[in-house]
Every structure is written in structure tokens, then in C-alpha cells.
Design a protein around this motif. Structure first.
Motif, PDB file in Angstrom:
ATOM      1  N   LEU A  35      -8.214   4.103  16.290  1.00 21.81           N
ATOM      2  CA  LEU A  35      -8.476   6.001  17.066  1.00 21.81           C
ATOM      3  C   LEU A  35      -8.236   6.199  18.254  1.00 21.81           C
ATOM      4  CD1 LEU A  35     -11.055   7.142  13.871  1.00 21.81           C
ATOM      5  CD2 LEU A  35      -8.444   7.636  14.055  1.00 21.81           C
ATOM      6  N   LEU A  36      -9.536   5.335  18.939  1.00 22.76           N
ATOM      7  CA  LEU A  36      -9.203   5.704  20.521  1.00 22.76           C
ATOM      8  C   LEU A  36      -8.393   5.763  20.847  1.00 22.76           C
ATOM      9  CD1 LEU A  36     -11.389   6.664  22.719  1.00 22.76           C
ATOM     10  CD2 LEU A  36     -11.791   3.916  23.177  1.00 22.76           C
ATOM     11  N   VAL A  37      -7.398   5.045  20.876  1.00 24.98           N
ATOM     12  CA  VAL A  37      -6.173   4.648  21.634  1.00 24.98           C
ATOM     13  C   VAL A  37      -5.046   6.151  21.472  1.00 24.98           C
ATOM     14  CG1 VAL A  37      -4.463   3.296  20.997  1.00 24.98           C
ATOM     15  CG2 VAL A  37      -6.159   1.959  21.611  1.00 24.98           C
ATOM     16  N   LEU A  38      -5.504   6.664  19.747  1.00 25.25           N
ATOM     17  CA  LEU A  38      -4.715   7.677  19.143  1.00 25.25           C
ATOM     18  C   LEU A  38      -5.075   8.734  19.529  1.00 25.25           C
ATOM     19  CD1 LEU A  38      -3.942   6.447  15.743  1.00 25.25           C
ATOM     20  CD2 LEU A  38      -2.177   5.963  17.843  1.00 25.25           C
ATOM     21  N   SER A  39      -6.583   8.892  20.830  1.00 23.62           N
ATOM     22  CA  SER A  39      -7.225  10.109  20.428  1.00 23.62           C
ATOM     23  C   SER A  39      -6.208  11.490  21.745  1.00 23.62           C
ATOM     24  CB  SER A  39      -8.313   9.987  21.070  1.00 23.62           C
ATOM     25  OG  SER A  39      -8.194   9.242  22.786  1.00 23.62           O
ATOM     26  N   PRO A  40      -4.831  10.640  22.580  1.00 25.15           N
ATOM     27  CA  PRO A  40      -4.472  11.341  23.466  1.00 25.15           C
ATOM     28  C   PRO A  40      -3.284  12.258  22.302  1.00 25.15           C
ATOM     29  CG  PRO A  40      -4.905   9.298  24.529  1.00 25.15           C
ATOM     30  CD  PRO A  40      -5.423   8.798  22.901  1.00 25.15           C
ATOM     31  N   ASP A 379      -3.798  -2.549  13.772  1.00 23.65           N
ATOM     32  CA  ASP A 379      -2.662  -3.411  14.284  1.00 23.65           C
ATOM     33  C   ASP A 379      -1.354  -2.688  14.474  1.00 23.65           C
ATOM     34  OD1 ASP A 379      -1.094  -4.952  15.691  1.00 23.65           O
ATOM     35  OD2 ASP A 379      -0.211  -5.695  13.624  1.00 23.65           O
ATOM     36  N   ARG A 380      -0.763  -2.196  13.547  1.00 24.17           N
ATOM     37  CA  ARG A 380       0.254  -1.165  13.855  1.00 24.17           C
ATOM     38  C   ARG A 380       0.382  -0.105  14.256  1.00 24.17           C
ATOM     39  NH1 ARG A 380       5.355  -3.576  13.877  1.00 24.17           N
ATOM     40  NH2 ARG A 380       5.817  -2.268  13.277  1.00 24.17           N
ATOM     41  N   LEU A 381      -0.514   0.853  13.958  1.00 24.47           N
ATOM     42  CA  LEU A 381      -0.753   1.918  14.773  1.00 24.47           C
ATOM     43  C   LEU A 381      -1.287   1.395  16.404  1.00 24.47           C
ATOM     44  CD1 LEU A 381      -2.899   3.431  12.432  1.00 24.47           C
ATOM     45  CD2 LEU A 381      -0.457   4.694  12.302  1.00 24.47           C
ATOM     46  N   ARG A 422      -1.482   2.846  27.146  1.00 23.70           N
ATOM     47  CA  ARG A 422       0.248   2.203  26.623  1.00 23.70           C
ATOM     48  C   ARG A 422      -0.091   0.672  26.081  1.00 23.70           C
ATOM     49  NH1 ARG A 422       5.027   3.917  29.666  1.00 23.70           N
ATOM     50  NH2 ARG A 422       5.179   3.429  28.342  1.00 23.70           N
ATOM     51  N   PHE A 423      -0.530  -0.434  27.275  1.00 23.46           N
ATOM     52  CA  PHE A 423       0.049  -1.675  26.962  1.00 23.46           C
ATOM     53  C   PHE A 423      -0.614  -2.835  26.624  1.00 23.46           C
ATOM     54  CE2 PHE A 423       1.489   0.183  31.479  1.00 23.46           C
ATOM     55  CZ  PHE A 423       2.649  -0.288  30.886  1.00 23.46           C
ATOM     56  N   MET A 424      -1.725  -1.910  25.573  1.00 27.07           N
ATOM     57  CA  MET A 424      -2.682  -3.033  24.941  1.00 27.07           C
ATOM     58  C   MET A 424      -1.835  -3.680  23.637  1.00 27.07           C
ATOM     59  SD  MET A 424      -5.509  -2.404  22.198  1.00 27.07           S
ATOM     60  CE  MET A 424      -5.023  -1.633  21.072  1.00 27.07           C
ATOM     61  N   PRO A 425      -0.743  -2.923  22.937  1.00 25.17           N
ATOM     62  CA  PRO A 425      -0.143  -4.143  22.535  1.00 25.17           C
ATOM     63  C   PRO A 425       0.508  -5.574  22.183  1.00 25.17           C
ATOM     64  CG  PRO A 425       0.598  -1.702  22.075  1.00 25.17           C
ATOM     65  CD  PRO A 425      -0.127  -1.492  22.890  1.00 25.17           C
ATOM     66  N   GLN A 426       0.524  -5.673  23.731  1.00 22.77           N
ATOM     67  CA  GLN A 426       0.798  -7.104  24.377  1.00 22.77           C
ATOM     68  C   GLN A 426       0.022  -7.763  24.603  1.00 22.77           C
ATOM     69  OE1 GLN A 426       1.911  -5.943  28.514  1.00 22.77           O
ATOM     70  NE2 GLN A 426       4.036  -5.449  28.061  1.00 22.77           N
ATOM     71  N   ALA A 427      -1.250  -7.309  24.360  1.00 19.22           N
ATOM     72  CA  ALA A 427      -2.314  -8.387  24.434  1.00 19.22           C
ATOM     73  C   ALA A 427      -1.621  -8.677  22.943  1.00 19.22           C
ATOM     74  CB  ALA A 427      -3.068  -7.473  24.736  1.00 19.22           C
TER      75      ALA A 427
END
Length: 541
Positions: A35-40, A379-381, A422-427
Motif C-alpha cells: 500500500l505504501l508503494v502504491l500510495s503515489p 509481490d506482483r503489485l 521505482r526500483f524495489m522490485p529488482q531487490a
């Protein structure tokens, strides 16, 4: 029931209760992070609810919006098609033919990916633009004008040269795992080489080609630097300009349209990923026999050499030329490069990498250890943030911080948060792949010895996944160093980094002053390529 048996039952019951509690806690953390990642993205919803319908329709249907939409679609389509036309032949030449020096051409074909596209763009402008190096070279021969580098042709050429490796790498991976006996069976039925390729090889490697093509499309759609330098109006350039002019309503409308295109591309990519498993899995059979190029050997070498020259030698050569001519040239523009800019870049990139690996761990663990679709949803979101163009993310965070969290506006905290989104999915990706390789029985053995779930994770799992976590952190760090639009929009006042300095001197026309930071960024990108290739056990033979 005996006392010992009752004790064992009680311990099992308590262990199961603890496991369920841990799982629920992990799920709650994963949902909160998502939710925090999608907040923007909430900003787009809020702007949509605040804007009058008539006004929104007026802006969406305006001639400027239509023109920008067409420009964006044309650029994305052109670059994607050209990337396929370059990347697929290179992959075939380096895998299935007797091309001389295949290892060398394999490496040179992948390396243009290390050059940030905006650095490649102003290197091309420096070489081919008005009064550029090429114009000056041809001037003594009476050639006063060369083809225009600006607009769609220049933007498409530059983006193709620095994105085709996506198609090259995915297609090459498909070819390397392709069962060659199927081609030989087709040849035994009197099929020509072309017929065997079209009917047998192409359907097997099509998912790899499509996957790379969609990565190219997504990158092109979100790229801001190249269209801006090439003066070609697309969504990203227009959003940035409208933001600078404080026309937030129009910037929001363009952001809706841009994000809608990105979501469509991401959805198509997800469907291809879902159908790719097993599409070109190696069955242990040998590769097909080498194709003898014969009289086509020289044209093939010229093709590989031409692409390597334009995509690698030319931009690096231009940067070295600036450096050799004393490109720092501080007195000319009064904008000296300071070591503080390097420290700023490294510090925010390191902070973004550290935060990313911490928040990625619960997402990756939940996705790797649970087999339900619901558990993999966070994970997917989280990958939605990766698909959101930096210019849209920057605009959203400026709006949200000013409205709800003014104390974080104009601070490095906001900038680091944007990088993490933006880049957390890489980790997440590298950590999850490491977790999937760990036998769950290791954890069960630790639990049977009386370790609590957290202790078992810390003593057994964490040491085994540490290399994957480190690789994810390295990728986030290296990618963050190159991020342009979000950095330009969210950096604190007076906070200069490699990319903001490069952009500033480029806008002023003092390309030479960008030589040192641009070369450093290319080196940083090269390190990211090393990390990627080592993680994927890349075969360059």
C-alpha cells in the motif's frame, strides 16, 4: 494419554499456532509495504475526483493531447520494431552461425545497455547535430549539412541503439535452451533453413522475443531524457514541461494517459511471462548444427561492427574526446563539478538500496514460501511501481507531499522514497529467486530443534539468501545512480547529483563539462551489467 505424548501434542499445537501467527504478521507487513508503494498512484485518483468532467474531457481531446499521444505511440512502436530487427539477427548470429569472434560480438552486442540513453542522446547531438563533430569533419569537403538528428528519427535511433540489448539477451537465452533436434528433424523432411527457422525455431523463441520487445516498449514509454534532448514531444517531456509551468491539471491528464499505456504494456508482459514457462525449456538435446554463413560472413561482420560502433564506440569515444580536450572547462560556464555531487549520488543511492532490500525481504519471502495466488499478490503489485514512469511518480509525490506531508517536501527522504518505489522490485526479484533455491526442510529442521520462526530464519535462511539480497541491493544502487526525471523533480534545493549536473550542463550546451560524470555513470552501468550477467549465469560462448 501418556504425559510425554501430551507434551509432544502441546508442542506441535503451539508450533502450529506460532507459524500461523508469524504468517499473518508477515502478510500484514507485506500488505502495508504494498500500500505504501502504491500510495503515489492515489494522486491520480484524487486529481480525477477533483477535476470537473467537462474540463477533463476538454484536455483529453485537445489537439495537443492527440498529437502527443500519436507521437508517443509512433515512437514506442518504431523503437520496438527496430529493436527486434537489430536484436534478433544479432542473437541468431552469435548462437547459431559460424560468425568469427562470436564471444567478442556477444559482449559488444550486450554492452550498449550500459550507456544511459540520455548520455547516448547528447553524445549523438554532439556528433551529428549542427556544428557537431561530424559536421566539422565533413566541412572541408564542401558538405555543409548532414541529415537532421532531432525529432522522431534521432529519438528512435538513439533509443533503439540503447534498448535493443533487451531483445538480444532474451532471444539469445531462448536460442541457447532450444532443442536442436527439432530443426534437424525439419531439415530431414526437406525443409530449407529458412522454412525450418520459420516453422520450428521462431515459434519456440517467440516468447523470448516478445518479452524483450515489451521491455523495450516499457522503457521507451517512460524515457524522459532522450525525447527531451531530441526535441520530440511525447508524454514524459510534456508532463515535465507542464509541471515546470505549474499547469498541474494538464500534467495530471497526461499522466493518466501515460500510466494507462504503461499498465497495458505491463499486463501484456505479465501474460507472456505466465505463458513462457516451458516454452523454450532445454530438454538436454544438443544445439542445432552451425549455420555456415559463406558469402554472407562479411555482411554479417559489417552488421555487427556497425551496431557496436554506433551503440558503444561512438558515445564512449565522444565522452573520451571531451575529456581529452579538457572537457571540464569550468571557467566557460561557471559550473564546476564538485566531489560533493558524487557524494550526494552515492549517499541517496545507498540509502535507497538499503531500504529496498529491507522492505523487499518480507514480500519475497511470502511469495516464495506460499503457494496461493493471494500471497503472491503483494509481490506482483509492487512491480506496478517499476512500471510507473519516473516523471509521473515525481509529479505525484510533489503533489502528495505538499498537501499531506509538507515537512518531507524538499528533502532527501522524498527522493529516496521515490527510488524505493521505482526500483524495489529488482531487490524483490533477486531475493525471491534465492529463497526458491532453499530447501524448506532446512527451516523445519531448525524448528524441530526448538528455534522460534524468527530465529530459524536468521540462523538458517538469511545466510543462504545473503548473496541474492546483496545482488538486489547492488542493482537498486546502480540503477538509482542513473535515474533522471524523478531526481530532477524531487531533489532538495541545491542538491546536485551526477545526473542533475549532466542535465544542467547539457541544457546550457557545455557538453564537455559532462565528460567525467558521464563516464562514471557508464562505468556504474557496466557494473550493473556484471551483476546481471553473474546472476543469470550468462553464456557468452
Amino acid at each position: 494419554m501418556a504425559t510425554g505424548e501430551r507434551d509432544r501434542v502441546a508442542e506441535q499445537t503451539q508450533g502450529a499456532t506460532t507459524e500461523r501467527s508469524t504468517s499473518r504478521g508477515l502478510s500484514a507487513i507485506a500488505v502495508a509495504i504494498t500500500l505504501l508503494v502504491l500510495s503515489p498512484l492515489a494522486w491520480l485518483v484524487m486529481r480525477a475526483s477533483e477535476m470537473e468532467t467537462a474540463r477533463a474531457i476538454e484536455l483529453v481531446t485537445s489537439q495537443t493531447t492527440v498529437d502527443v499521444t500519436v507521437n508517443t505511440i509512433v515512437l514506442v512502436s518504431t523503437v520496438t520494431v527496430l529493436a527486434v530487427l537489430v536484436g534478433v539477427p544479432l542473437a541468431i548470429l552469435t548462437v547459431q552461425t559460424d560468425l568469427p569472434f562470436r564471444r567478442f560480438w556477444t559482449v559488444t552486442s550486450a554492452l550498449p545497455l550500459v550507456v544511459p540513453s540520455y548520455i547516448g542522446a547528447f553524445a549523438f547531438v554532439s556528433a551529428f547535430g549542427p556544428h557537431g563533430h561530424l559536421s566539422n569533419l565533413f566541412a572541408p569537403f564542401g558538405i555543409e549539412q548532414i541529415p537532421e538528428v532531432y525529432g522522431l528519427p534521432g529519438a528512435a535511433l538513439v533509443l533503439t541503439l540503447f534498448t535493443y540489448p533487451y531483445v538480444f539477451l532474451t532471444t539469445r537465452a531462448a536460442l541457447l535452451s532450444f532443442d536442436g533436434t527439432m530443426v534437424e528433424a525439419a531439415r530431414s523432411l526437406n525443409h530449407t533453413r529458412w522454412q525450418a527457422f520459420r516453422r520450428v525455431t521462431l515459434p519456440q523463441i517467440a516468447p523470448g522475443i516478445a518479452g524483450g520487445s515489451l521491455l523495450v516498449a516499457l522503457y521507451t514509454l517512460g524515457d524522459f531524457g532522450t525525447p527531451s534532448i531530441m526535441k520530440y514531444d511525447v508524454f514524459t517531456r510534456m508532463i515535465f514541461n507542464e509541471f515546470g509551468a505549474q499547469r498541474i491539471d494538464y500534467a495530471a491528464v497526461l499522466s493518466w494517459l501515460l500510466l494507462g499505456m504503461a499498465v497495458v504494456i505491463l499486463a501484456v508482459e505479465s501474460r507472456i511471462e505466465a505463458g513462457r514457462d516451458g516454452a523454450y525449456v532445454s530438454r538436454g538435446a544438443r544445439r542445432p548444427g552451425e549455420i555456415q554463413l559463406g558469402r554472407w560472413k562479411v555482411p554479417a561482420l559489417l552488421f555487427c561492427g556497425g551496431i557496436a560502433t554506433l551503440g558503444l564506440a561512438l558515445p564512449i569515444g565522444i565522452l573520451l574526446h571531451w575529456l581529452a580536450r579538457g572537457g571540464v572547462g569550468f571557467s566557460q560556464a561557471g559550473r564546476p563539478f564538485e566531489l560533493a555531487f558524487a557524494w550526494n549520488s552515492v549517499s541517496v543511492a545507498a540509502a535507497a538500496a538499503a531500504v529496498s532490500v529491507v522492505v523487499a525481504l518480507p514480500l519475497a519471502y511470502l511469495a516464495a514460501r506460499s503457494d496461493t495466488r493471494l500471497s503472491s499478490l503483494p509481490d506482483r503489485l509492487s512491480y506496478v511501481g517499476y512500471a510507473v514512469p519516473g516523471v509521473v511518480l515525481g509529479l505525484a509525490l510533489v503533489y502528495l507531499s505538499l498537501r499531506f506531508l509538507p515537512f518531507v517536501y524538499n528533502s532527501a527522504i522524498l527522493l529516496v522514497f521515490a527510488y524505493v518505489v521505482r526500483f524495489m522490485p529488482q531487490a524483490v526479484g533477486t531475493t525471491k529467486s534465492s529463497l526458491l533455491q532453499i530447501d524448506p526442510s532446512y527451516v523445519e529442521a531448525a524448528r524441530s530443534l526448538g528455534y522460534a520462526p524468527l530465529s530459524a530464519f536468521r540462523k538458517v535462511v538469511l545466510p543462504l539468501v545473503a548473496p541474492g539480497i546483496a545482488a538486489g541491493g547492488a542493482l537498486v544502487f546502480l540503477t538509482t545512480m542513473k535515474e533522471l526525471p524523478a531526481t530532477l523533480m524531487l531533489r532538495p534545493l541545491g542538491f546536485e547529483t551526477f545526473v542533475t549536473y549532466i542535465w544542467r550542463v547539457q541544457e546550457s550546451g557545455y557538453y564537455g563539462q559532462a565528460a567525467i560524470p558521464a563516464l562514471v555513470l557508464v562505468l556504474v552501468s557496466g557494473l550493473s551489467m556484471v551483476v546481471i550477467l553473474r546472476r543469470e549465469n550468462y553464456d557468452a560462448t
